[in-house]
Write an enzyme that holds these catalytic residues in place. Structure first.
Site, PDB file in Angstrom:
ATOM      1  CG  MET A  86      -1.897  -1.195   1.216  1.00 18.76           C
ATOM      2  SD  MET A  86      -3.003  -1.257   2.643  1.00 18.76           S
ATOM      3  CE  MET A  86      -4.078   0.140   2.324  1.00 18.76           C
ATOM      4  CG  HIS A  87       0.623   3.411   2.367  1.00 18.36           C
ATOM      5  ND1 HIS A  87      -0.696   3.758   2.590  1.00 18.36           N
ATOM      6  CD2 HIS A  87       0.949   2.543   3.359  1.00 18.36           C
ATOM      7  CE1 HIS A  87      -1.129   3.136   3.675  1.00 18.36           C
ATOM      8  NE2 HIS A  87      -0.157   2.393   4.152  1.00 18.36           N
ATOM      9  CG  ASP A 246      -0.085  -5.050   1.862  1.00 22.14           C
ATOM     10  OD1 ASP A 246      -0.780  -4.147   2.382  1.00 22.14           O
ATOM     11  OD2 ASP A 246       1.158  -5.069   1.957  1.00 22.14           O
TER      12      ASP A 246
END
Length: 517
Positions: A86-87, A246
Protein backbone atom coordinates in the site's frame (compact mmCIF):
# COMPACT_ATOMS: atom_id res chain seq x y z
CA UNK A 1 -18.50 -34.58 -17.11
CA UNK A 2 -17.62 -31.41 -15.16
CA UNK A 3 -14.64 -29.48 -16.45
CA UNK A 4 -11.94 -29.64 -13.70
CA UNK A 5 -10.68 -26.20 -14.75
CA UNK A 6 -13.95 -24.29 -14.34
CA UNK A 7 -14.12 -21.40 -11.88
CA UNK A 8 -10.38 -20.74 -11.69
CA UNK A 9 -9.12 -17.30 -10.69
CA UNK A 10 -5.67 -15.81 -10.19
CA UNK A 11 -4.57 -13.75 -7.21
CA UNK A 12 -1.49 -11.53 -7.73
CA UNK A 13 0.22 -9.84 -4.78
CA UNK A 14 2.78 -7.16 -5.69
CA UNK A 15 4.88 -7.10 -2.54
CA UNK A 16 7.91 -5.08 -1.49
CA UNK A 17 10.42 -7.91 -1.89
CA UNK A 18 8.64 -9.88 -4.60
CA UNK A 19 5.43 -10.73 -6.42
CA UNK A 20 3.39 -13.86 -5.73
CA UNK A 21 0.73 -15.28 -8.03
CA UNK A 22 -1.54 -18.21 -7.24
CA UNK A 23 -4.46 -19.98 -8.90
CA UNK A 24 -7.49 -21.26 -6.99
CA UNK A 25 -10.75 -22.97 -7.90
CA UNK A 26 -14.16 -22.14 -6.45
CA UNK A 27 -13.57 -24.43 -3.46
CA UNK A 28 -10.57 -22.33 -2.47
CA UNK A 29 -8.11 -25.08 -3.36
CA UNK A 30 -4.73 -23.64 -4.36
CA UNK A 31 -3.83 -25.21 -7.71
CA UNK A 32 -0.42 -23.62 -8.12
CA UNK A 33 1.68 -20.71 -6.90
CA UNK A 34 4.75 -18.91 -8.18
CA UNK A 35 6.88 -16.04 -6.93
CA UNK A 36 9.64 -13.77 -8.20
CA UNK A 37 11.86 -11.39 -6.21
CA UNK A 38 13.25 -7.93 -7.02
CA UNK A 39 15.41 -5.35 -5.24
CA UNK A 40 14.53 -2.22 -3.33
CA UNK A 41 16.74 0.85 -3.70
CA UNK A 42 17.72 3.23 -0.87
CA UNK A 43 19.44 6.20 -2.55
CA UNK A 44 19.57 8.14 0.73
CA UNK A 45 19.04 7.17 4.39
CA UNK A 46 15.32 6.78 5.02
CA UNK A 47 14.46 6.70 1.31
CA UNK A 48 12.93 3.64 -0.32
CA UNK A 49 12.28 3.35 -4.06
CA UNK A 50 11.51 0.66 -6.62
CA UNK A 51 11.25 0.36 -10.38
CA UNK A 52 7.63 -0.34 -11.41
CA UNK A 53 9.02 -2.26 -14.38
CA UNK A 54 10.34 -4.87 -11.92
CA UNK A 55 6.76 -5.47 -10.68
CA UNK A 56 5.53 -5.96 -14.22
CA UNK A 57 8.31 -8.38 -15.16
CA UNK A 58 7.67 -10.37 -11.97
CA UNK A 59 3.93 -10.42 -12.70
CA UNK A 60 4.46 -11.72 -16.23
CA UNK A 61 6.87 -14.40 -15.02
CA UNK A 62 4.68 -15.60 -12.14
CA UNK A 63 1.49 -15.71 -14.21
CA UNK A 64 3.20 -17.83 -16.85
CA UNK A 65 4.80 -20.08 -14.19
CA UNK A 66 1.49 -20.46 -12.35
CA UNK A 67 -0.37 -21.47 -15.52
CA UNK A 68 2.36 -23.98 -16.35
CA UNK A 69 2.60 -25.42 -12.84
CA UNK A 70 -1.15 -26.05 -12.67
CA UNK A 71 -1.27 -27.30 -16.27
CA UNK A 72 -3.84 -24.61 -17.10
CA UNK A 73 -4.80 -23.27 -20.48
CA UNK A 74 -5.14 -19.44 -20.73
CA UNK A 75 -8.90 -19.76 -21.21
CA UNK A 76 -9.25 -21.66 -17.92
CA UNK A 77 -8.71 -18.43 -15.96
CA UNK A 78 -12.06 -16.72 -15.37
CA UNK A 79 -10.79 -13.65 -13.54
CA UNK A 80 -7.83 -11.90 -11.92
CA UNK A 81 -7.50 -10.17 -8.55
CA UNK A 82 -4.70 -7.74 -7.66
CA UNK A 83 -3.18 -6.92 -4.30
CA UNK A 84 0.00 -5.16 -3.32
CA UNK A 85 2.05 -3.01 -1.01
CA UNK A 86 0.00 0.00 0.00
CA UNK A 87 0.78 3.75 -0.16
CA UNK A 88 3.44 3.64 -2.92
CA UNK A 89 3.44 6.27 -5.67
CA UNK A 90 3.88 5.56 -9.37
CA UNK A 91 4.18 8.70 -11.50
CA UNK A 92 3.24 8.41 -15.18
CA UNK A 93 3.54 10.94 -18.01
CA UNK A 94 1.02 11.67 -20.81
CA UNK A 95 2.20 8.55 -22.67
CA UNK A 96 1.81 6.26 -19.67
CA UNK A 97 5.58 6.03 -19.17
CA UNK A 98 7.11 6.02 -15.69
CA UNK A 99 8.56 9.44 -14.79
CA UNK A 100 10.75 8.36 -11.86
CA UNK A 101 11.13 5.33 -9.55
CA UNK A 102 8.16 4.72 -7.27
CA UNK A 103 8.32 6.00 -3.70
CA UNK A 104 7.35 3.15 -1.34
CA UNK A 105 5.31 2.78 1.85
CA UNK A 106 8.44 2.68 4.03
CA UNK A 107 9.99 5.84 2.56
CA UNK A 108 10.46 8.40 5.35
CA UNK A 109 11.45 11.58 3.45
CA UNK A 110 8.10 13.40 3.77
CA UNK A 111 7.93 14.65 7.37
CA UNK A 112 7.76 18.30 6.22
CA UNK A 113 5.03 17.51 3.70
CA UNK A 114 2.99 15.71 6.38
CA UNK A 115 3.14 18.82 8.54
CA UNK A 116 2.13 20.93 5.53
CA UNK A 117 -0.88 18.70 4.81
CA UNK A 118 -2.07 18.89 8.40
CA UNK A 119 -1.66 22.67 8.35
CA UNK A 120 -3.49 23.13 5.04
CA UNK A 121 -6.31 20.90 6.25
CA UNK A 122 -6.83 23.04 9.34
CA UNK A 123 -5.29 20.70 11.90
CA UNK A 124 -5.16 16.98 12.63
CA UNK A 125 -8.77 16.62 13.71
CA UNK A 126 -10.02 18.39 10.58
CA UNK A 127 -7.81 16.17 8.41
CA UNK A 128 -9.07 13.01 10.11
CA UNK A 129 -12.66 14.14 9.51
CA UNK A 130 -11.90 14.63 5.82
CA UNK A 131 -10.00 11.44 5.03
CA UNK A 132 -10.19 9.22 8.12
CA UNK A 133 -6.49 9.38 8.98
CA UNK A 134 -3.68 11.69 10.05
CA UNK A 135 -0.79 12.43 7.69
CA UNK A 136 1.88 9.75 7.99
CA UNK A 137 5.19 9.71 6.12
CA UNK A 138 4.34 6.38 4.49
CA UNK A 139 1.12 7.63 2.87
CA UNK A 140 0.80 8.66 -0.78
CA UNK A 141 -0.32 12.31 -0.64
CA UNK A 142 2.84 13.61 1.05
CA UNK A 143 4.91 11.85 -1.62
CA UNK A 144 3.12 13.88 -4.30
CA UNK A 145 3.89 17.10 -2.47
CA UNK A 146 7.53 16.07 -2.05
CA UNK A 147 8.01 15.45 -5.79
CA UNK A 148 6.23 18.72 -6.59
CA UNK A 149 8.53 20.62 -4.23
CA UNK A 150 11.87 18.91 -4.87
CA UNK A 151 11.61 17.62 -8.45
CA UNK A 152 9.70 20.28 -10.35
CA UNK A 153 10.82 19.04 -13.75
CA UNK A 154 9.53 15.56 -12.99
CA UNK A 155 6.31 16.92 -11.52
CA UNK A 156 5.59 18.95 -14.63
CA UNK A 157 5.53 15.69 -16.63
CA UNK A 158 3.15 13.82 -14.28
CA UNK A 159 -0.35 13.16 -15.64
CA UNK A 160 -1.38 10.09 -13.63
CA UNK A 161 -0.55 8.72 -10.17
CA UNK A 162 -1.10 5.03 -9.43
CA UNK A 163 -0.59 2.66 -6.52
CA UNK A 164 1.74 -0.31 -7.10
CA UNK A 165 -0.89 -2.97 -7.83
CA UNK A 166 -2.77 -0.49 -10.02
CA UNK A 167 0.29 0.01 -12.19
CA UNK A 168 0.21 -3.74 -12.84
CA UNK A 169 -3.50 -3.40 -13.68
CA UNK A 170 -2.60 -0.67 -16.16
CA UNK A 171 0.03 -2.85 -17.82
CA UNK A 172 -2.40 -5.79 -17.98
CA UNK A 173 -5.31 -3.78 -19.33
CA UNK A 174 -4.35 -0.25 -20.39
CA UNK A 175 -6.90 1.00 -17.82
CA UNK A 176 -6.29 3.50 -15.01
CA UNK A 177 -8.26 2.22 -12.01
CA UNK A 178 -7.98 1.58 -8.29
CA UNK A 179 -10.33 0.44 -5.53
CA UNK A 180 -11.41 1.82 -2.20
CA UNK A 181 -9.34 -0.28 0.22
CA UNK A 182 -5.97 0.64 -1.28
CA UNK A 183 -7.09 4.20 -2.05
CA UNK A 184 -7.85 4.61 1.68
CA UNK A 185 -4.09 4.57 2.30
CA UNK A 186 -3.36 7.47 -0.04
CA UNK A 187 -4.69 10.11 2.39
CA UNK A 188 -6.73 11.42 -0.55
CA UNK A 189 -9.87 9.27 -0.19
CA UNK A 190 -12.95 10.42 1.68
CA UNK A 191 -13.10 7.12 3.57
CA UNK A 192 -16.57 7.70 5.02
CA UNK A 193 -18.10 8.25 1.58
CA UNK A 194 -15.78 5.91 -0.38
CA UNK A 195 -14.72 8.49 -2.98
CA UNK A 196 -11.82 10.85 -3.63
CA UNK A 197 -11.78 13.83 -1.27
CA UNK A 198 -12.12 16.84 -3.56
CA UNK A 199 -12.10 18.99 -0.42
CA UNK A 200 -8.58 17.93 0.59
CA UNK A 201 -7.32 17.80 -3.00
CA UNK A 202 -8.40 21.41 -3.36
CA UNK A 203 -6.59 22.44 -0.18
CA UNK A 204 -3.44 20.72 -1.45
CA UNK A 205 -3.73 22.17 -4.99
CA UNK A 206 -3.78 18.67 -6.48
CA UNK A 207 -5.68 18.02 -9.72
CA UNK A 208 -8.29 15.24 -9.23
CA UNK A 209 -7.53 14.11 -12.80
CA UNK A 210 -4.20 12.80 -11.53
CA UNK A 211 -6.10 10.01 -9.78
CA UNK A 212 -7.74 6.97 -11.41
CA UNK A 213 -11.36 5.83 -11.24
CA UNK A 214 -12.17 4.14 -7.94
CA UNK A 215 -14.13 0.87 -7.64
CA UNK A 216 -15.28 -1.54 -4.93
CA UNK A 217 -12.87 -4.42 -4.38
CA UNK A 218 -14.84 -7.31 -5.99
CA UNK A 219 -16.11 -5.11 -8.82
CA UNK A 220 -14.74 -5.70 -12.33
CA UNK A 221 -12.54 -2.67 -13.04
CA UNK A 222 -10.73 -3.65 -16.26
CA UNK A 223 -10.12 -6.45 -18.75
CA UNK A 224 -6.91 -7.96 -20.05
CA UNK A 225 -5.85 -6.15 -23.24
CA UNK A 226 -4.16 -7.50 -26.36
CA UNK A 227 -0.81 -6.29 -25.00
CA UNK A 228 -1.51 -7.85 -21.57
CA UNK A 229 -2.54 -11.09 -23.25
CA UNK A 230 0.60 -11.29 -25.37
CA UNK A 231 2.79 -10.68 -22.30
CA UNK A 232 1.13 -13.06 -19.85
CA UNK A 233 -0.70 -15.67 -21.91
CA UNK A 234 -4.07 -14.76 -20.39
CA UNK A 235 -7.00 -14.49 -22.77
CA UNK A 236 -7.88 -11.00 -24.01
CA UNK A 237 -10.95 -9.75 -22.15
CA UNK A 238 -10.32 -11.70 -18.93
CA UNK A 239 -11.94 -9.64 -16.14
CA UNK A 240 -9.74 -7.92 -13.54
CA UNK A 241 -11.52 -7.04 -10.29
CA UNK A 242 -10.65 -4.07 -8.11
CA UNK A 243 -8.68 -6.18 -5.66
CA UNK A 244 -7.29 -4.73 -2.46
CA UNK A 245 -4.34 -3.30 -0.60
CA UNK A 246 -2.28 -6.05 0.98
CA UNK A 247 -3.76 -5.66 4.47
CA UNK A 248 -7.47 -5.60 3.49
CA UNK A 249 -6.81 -8.36 0.95
CA UNK A 250 -5.00 -10.39 3.59
CA UNK A 251 -7.98 -9.88 5.91
CA UNK A 252 -10.26 -11.34 3.24
CA UNK A 253 -7.83 -14.25 2.99
CA UNK A 254 -8.21 -14.71 6.76
CA UNK A 255 -12.01 -14.46 6.65
CA UNK A 256 -12.16 -11.13 8.52
CA UNK A 257 -15.33 -10.08 6.71
CA UNK A 258 -18.01 -9.52 9.33
CA UNK A 259 -18.46 -7.79 12.68
CA UNK A 260 -16.60 -9.39 15.58
CA UNK A 261 -13.78 -10.86 13.48
CA UNK A 262 -10.24 -9.59 14.09
CA UNK A 263 -6.92 -10.79 12.70
CA UNK A 264 -3.56 -10.52 14.42
CA UNK A 265 -0.83 -10.99 11.83
CA UNK A 266 2.64 -11.33 13.29
CA UNK A 267 4.94 -10.87 10.31
CA UNK A 268 7.99 -8.61 10.11
CA UNK A 269 5.54 -5.91 11.05
CA UNK A 270 2.50 -6.76 13.13
CA UNK A 271 -1.02 -5.83 12.06
CA UNK A 272 -4.20 -5.97 14.08
CA UNK A 273 -7.09 -5.66 11.63
CA UNK A 274 -10.76 -5.41 12.60
CA UNK A 275 -13.86 -5.44 10.42
CA UNK A 276 -16.14 -2.48 11.19
CA UNK A 277 -19.73 -1.80 10.15
CA UNK A 278 -19.23 1.98 10.32
CA UNK A 279 -16.26 4.24 9.76
CA UNK A 280 -16.02 5.58 13.34
CA UNK A 281 -13.96 8.60 14.39
CA UNK A 282 -10.94 9.28 16.59
CA UNK A 283 -9.70 12.90 16.46
CA UNK A 284 -6.15 11.69 17.23
CA UNK A 285 -6.18 9.16 14.39
CA UNK A 286 -4.39 6.57 16.52
CA UNK A 287 -5.65 3.68 14.38
CA UNK A 288 -5.61 3.61 10.60
CA UNK A 289 -9.10 3.63 9.11
CA UNK A 290 -10.08 2.57 5.67
CA UNK A 291 -12.70 1.08 3.42
CA UNK A 292 -12.69 -2.69 3.67
CA UNK A 293 -12.48 -4.93 0.62
CA UNK A 294 -16.04 -5.91 1.59
CA UNK A 295 -18.44 -3.45 -0.09
CA UNK A 296 -20.24 -1.28 2.44
CA UNK A 297 -17.84 -2.10 5.27
CA UNK A 298 -14.78 -0.44 6.79
CA UNK A 299 -11.79 -1.52 8.81
CA UNK A 300 -9.63 -0.23 11.64
CA UNK A 301 -6.01 -1.27 11.73
CA UNK A 302 -3.09 -0.95 14.10
CA UNK A 303 0.48 -1.46 12.90
CA UNK A 304 3.51 -2.53 14.95
CA UNK A 305 6.59 -1.82 12.87
CA UNK A 306 8.90 -4.51 14.36
CA UNK A 307 6.77 -7.35 15.69
CA UNK A 308 8.12 -10.56 14.18
CA UNK A 309 10.93 -8.32 12.99
CA UNK A 310 12.21 -8.14 16.57
CA UNK A 311 12.62 -11.91 16.72
CA UNK A 312 14.17 -11.83 13.24
CA UNK A 313 16.66 -9.23 14.50
CA UNK A 314 17.51 -11.45 17.49
CA UNK A 315 18.00 -14.45 15.19
CA UNK A 316 20.25 -12.52 12.81
CA UNK A 317 22.37 -10.69 15.38
CA UNK A 318 22.33 -12.85 18.53
CA UNK A 319 21.24 -16.24 17.23
CA UNK A 320 24.03 -17.05 14.79
CA UNK A 321 24.81 -20.34 16.59
CA UNK A 322 21.20 -21.47 16.27
CA UNK A 323 21.14 -20.51 12.61
CA UNK A 324 24.29 -22.55 11.92
CA UNK A 325 23.00 -25.54 13.91
CA UNK A 326 19.61 -25.35 12.20
CA UNK A 327 21.27 -25.32 8.78
CA UNK A 328 23.24 -28.47 9.65
CA UNK A 329 20.15 -30.28 10.97
CA UNK A 330 17.69 -29.02 8.37
CA UNK A 331 15.39 -27.42 10.95
CA UNK A 332 13.93 -23.97 11.49
CA UNK A 333 16.17 -21.74 13.64
CA UNK A 334 13.08 -20.02 15.04
CA UNK A 335 12.00 -23.36 16.54
CA UNK A 336 15.34 -23.63 18.32
CA UNK A 337 14.98 -20.10 19.71
CA UNK A 338 11.41 -20.62 20.94
CA UNK A 339 12.38 -23.99 22.46
CA UNK A 340 14.90 -22.03 24.56
CA UNK A 341 12.26 -19.49 25.51
CA UNK A 342 9.82 -22.23 26.56
CA UNK A 343 11.92 -23.18 29.60
CA UNK A 344 11.21 -19.74 31.10
CA UNK A 345 7.83 -18.87 32.58
CA UNK A 346 5.58 -15.90 31.76
CA UNK A 347 7.22 -12.56 32.34
CA UNK A 348 10.79 -13.83 31.87
CA UNK A 349 11.46 -13.14 35.56
CA UNK A 350 10.77 -9.44 35.25
CA UNK A 351 12.54 -8.79 31.95
CA UNK A 352 10.73 -6.48 29.50
CA UNK A 353 11.55 -5.86 25.84
CA UNK A 354 10.35 -2.78 23.94
CA UNK A 355 10.13 -3.79 20.25
CA UNK A 356 10.62 -0.31 18.79
CA UNK A 357 13.63 -1.23 16.65
CA UNK A 358 12.45 0.94 13.73
CA UNK A 359 10.42 3.49 15.68
CA UNK A 360 6.73 2.81 16.16
CA UNK A 361 3.45 3.52 14.48
CA UNK A 362 0.45 2.41 16.59
CA UNK A 363 -0.24 3.84 19.10
CA UNK A 364 2.74 6.17 19.50
CA UNK A 365 3.48 7.46 15.96
CA UNK A 366 7.03 8.01 17.15
CA UNK A 367 9.95 7.59 14.71
CA UNK A 368 12.35 8.23 17.60
CA UNK A 369 11.14 5.27 19.69
CA UNK A 370 13.92 2.75 20.39
CA UNK A 371 14.13 -0.93 21.25
CA UNK A 372 15.23 -1.79 24.79
CA UNK A 373 15.56 -4.54 27.36
CA UNK A 374 14.53 -3.26 30.77
CA UNK A 375 14.85 -5.15 34.03
CA UNK A 376 18.04 -7.11 33.29
CA UNK A 377 19.67 -8.84 36.29
CA UNK A 378 22.41 -11.44 36.68
CA UNK A 379 19.69 -14.13 36.72
CA UNK A 380 18.73 -13.43 33.13
CA UNK A 381 20.16 -15.41 30.22
CA UNK A 382 19.41 -16.00 26.56
CA UNK A 383 16.19 -17.89 27.27
CA UNK A 384 14.80 -14.95 29.23
CA UNK A 385 15.82 -12.53 26.50
CA UNK A 386 14.13 -14.57 23.77
CA UNK A 387 10.94 -14.95 25.78
CA UNK A 388 10.86 -11.24 26.53
CA UNK A 389 11.11 -10.50 22.78
CA UNK A 390 8.08 -12.73 22.10
CA UNK A 391 6.17 -11.07 24.92
CA UNK A 392 7.22 -7.51 24.05
CA UNK A 393 6.06 -7.84 20.45
CA UNK A 394 2.76 -9.28 21.67
CA UNK A 395 2.26 -6.47 24.20
CA UNK A 396 2.75 -4.02 21.31
CA UNK A 397 0.02 -5.84 19.35
CA UNK A 398 -2.24 -5.64 22.42
CA UNK A 399 -1.88 -1.84 22.31
CA UNK A 400 -3.83 -1.91 19.02
CA UNK A 401 -6.40 -4.37 20.38
CA UNK A 402 -7.04 -2.11 23.35
CA UNK A 403 -7.63 0.89 21.07
CA UNK A 404 -10.04 -1.18 18.96
CA UNK A 405 -11.91 -2.29 22.08
CA UNK A 406 -12.03 1.30 23.33
CA UNK A 407 -13.71 2.29 20.04
CA UNK A 408 -16.55 -0.08 20.85
CA UNK A 409 -15.64 -2.55 18.09
CA UNK A 410 -16.66 -6.05 19.18
CA UNK A 411 -13.86 -8.62 19.23
CA UNK A 412 -15.61 -11.95 19.09
CA UNK A 413 -12.80 -13.98 17.51
CA UNK A 414 -9.08 -13.37 17.01
CA UNK A 415 -7.51 -15.21 14.09
CA UNK A 416 -3.73 -15.49 14.01
CA UNK A 417 -1.57 -15.50 10.89
CA UNK A 418 2.04 -14.91 9.94
CA UNK A 419 5.07 -16.39 11.69
CA UNK A 420 3.52 -15.89 15.11
CA UNK A 421 0.72 -18.30 14.17
CA UNK A 422 3.07 -21.13 13.26
CA UNK A 423 4.72 -21.53 16.68
CA UNK A 424 2.92 -23.20 19.58
CA UNK A 425 4.61 -21.15 22.32
CA UNK A 426 3.94 -17.84 20.57
CA UNK A 427 0.31 -18.82 19.96
CA UNK A 428 -0.13 -19.45 23.69
CA UNK A 429 1.61 -16.20 24.62
CA UNK A 430 -0.72 -14.31 22.28
CA UNK A 431 -3.84 -15.90 23.76
CA UNK A 432 -2.69 -15.10 27.28
CA UNK A 433 -1.59 -11.51 26.58
CA UNK A 434 -4.64 -10.70 24.42
CA UNK A 435 -6.77 -12.21 27.17
CA UNK A 436 -8.91 -14.14 24.70
CA UNK A 437 -8.93 -17.54 23.03
CA UNK A 438 -7.30 -17.43 19.60
CA UNK A 439 -7.63 -19.58 16.51
CA UNK A 440 -5.83 -20.46 13.30
CA UNK A 441 -7.35 -21.25 9.91
CA UNK A 442 -6.74 -23.48 6.92
CA UNK A 443 -5.71 -20.61 4.60
CA UNK A 444 -2.14 -19.33 4.78
CA UNK A 445 -1.60 -17.68 1.40
CA UNK A 446 -2.46 -14.17 2.58
CA UNK A 447 -3.28 -11.29 0.20
CA UNK A 448 -2.92 -13.32 -3.01
CA UNK A 449 -5.54 -15.76 -1.76
CA UNK A 450 -7.78 -12.90 -0.64
CA UNK A 451 -7.84 -11.23 -4.05
CA UNK A 452 -8.29 -14.56 -5.82
CA UNK A 453 -11.46 -14.89 -3.70
CA UNK A 454 -12.48 -11.35 -4.68
CA UNK A 455 -12.10 -12.40 -8.31
CA UNK A 456 -14.35 -15.40 -7.58
CA UNK A 457 -17.01 -12.97 -6.34
CA UNK A 458 -16.53 -10.55 -9.23
CA UNK A 459 -16.93 -13.30 -11.82
CA UNK A 460 -20.08 -14.74 -10.26
CA UNK A 461 -18.91 -17.86 -8.40
CA UNK A 462 -20.18 -16.31 -5.14
CA UNK A 463 -22.72 -13.60 -4.47
CA UNK A 464 -20.71 -11.82 -1.76
CA UNK A 465 -17.30 -11.71 -0.14
CA UNK A 466 -18.55 -13.25 3.16
CA UNK A 467 -20.14 -16.09 1.19
CA UNK A 468 -16.85 -16.79 -0.57
CA UNK A 469 -14.94 -16.79 2.73
CA UNK A 470 -17.51 -19.04 4.45
CA UNK A 471 -17.20 -21.56 1.63
CA UNK A 472 -13.39 -21.71 1.58
CA UNK A 473 -11.94 -20.69 4.98
CA UNK A 474 -12.26 -22.88 8.09
CA UNK A 475 -10.94 -22.68 11.65
CA UNK A 476 -8.55 -25.60 12.19
CA UNK A 477 -7.18 -24.99 15.69
CA UNK A 478 -8.00 -23.06 18.85
CA UNK A 479 -5.82 -22.10 21.79
CA UNK A 480 -7.51 -21.41 25.12
CA UNK A 481 -6.37 -18.70 27.51
CA UNK A 482 -4.43 -19.86 30.57
CA UNK A 483 -6.25 -17.78 33.18
CA UNK A 484 -3.31 -17.72 35.60
CA UNK A 485 -0.98 -16.44 32.89
CA UNK A 486 -3.62 -13.97 31.74
CA UNK A 487 -3.89 -12.40 35.19
CA UNK A 488 -0.10 -12.09 35.39
CA UNK A 489 0.16 -10.55 31.92
CA UNK A 490 -2.54 -8.00 32.72
CA UNK A 491 -0.35 -6.71 35.55
CA UNK A 492 2.78 -6.82 33.39
CA UNK A 493 1.02 -4.98 30.54
CA UNK A 494 0.31 -1.98 32.76
CA UNK A 495 4.05 -1.75 33.50
CA UNK A 496 4.93 -2.23 29.82
CA UNK A 497 2.74 0.75 28.89
CA UNK A 498 4.46 3.01 31.42
CA UNK A 499 7.94 2.17 30.11
CA UNK A 500 7.43 3.93 26.77
CA UNK A 501 5.92 6.98 28.46
CA UNK A 502 8.84 7.16 30.90
CA UNK A 503 11.44 6.85 28.14
CA UNK A 504 9.86 8.89 25.37
CA UNK A 505 11.92 12.00 26.05
CA UNK A 506 15.11 9.99 26.37
CA UNK A 507 14.44 8.29 23.03
CA UNK A 508 14.15 11.71 21.39
CA UNK A 509 17.39 12.86 23.04
CA UNK A 510 19.18 9.71 21.85
CA UNK A 511 18.05 10.42 18.28
CA UNK A 512 19.45 13.93 18.55
CA UNK A 513 22.71 12.60 19.93
CA UNK A 514 23.10 10.15 17.05
CA UNK A 515 22.22 12.82 14.48
CA UNK A 516 24.94 15.16 15.77
CA UNK A 517 27.64 12.53 16.19
Amino acid sequence: MEDPHMGITLGIDVGTSGTKTLAIDETGRVLAAASAEYPCEHPHPGWSEQSPESWWKATVATIRDCLANANLKPGDVQGVGLSGQMHGSVFLDRNGEVVRPALLWNDQRTAAECAEIEDRAGGREALVRMVGNPALTGFTAPKLLWVRRHEAQNWDRVRQVLLPKDYVRYRLSGTFATEVSDASGTLMLDVANRRWSHELLGKLDLDPDLLPSCYESPEVSANVSDIGSQATGLVRGTPIVGGGGDQPAGAVGNGIVRAGAVSATMGTSGVVFAHAEDVGFDPLGRLQRGCHAVPGAWHVMGVVLSAGGSLQWFRNELGKAEVAYARERGVDPYELLTDEAAVVGPGAEGLFFLPYLTGERTPHFDPDAKGAWIGLTVRHGRAHMIRSVLEGATFAMRDSLELIRAMGVTIGEIRLSGGGARNALWRQIQADIYGQDICTINASEGPAFGVALLAQVGTGAFSSVPEACDATIKVVDRVAVDETARAFYDRAYSIYGRLYRDLKGSFRDISGLVATK
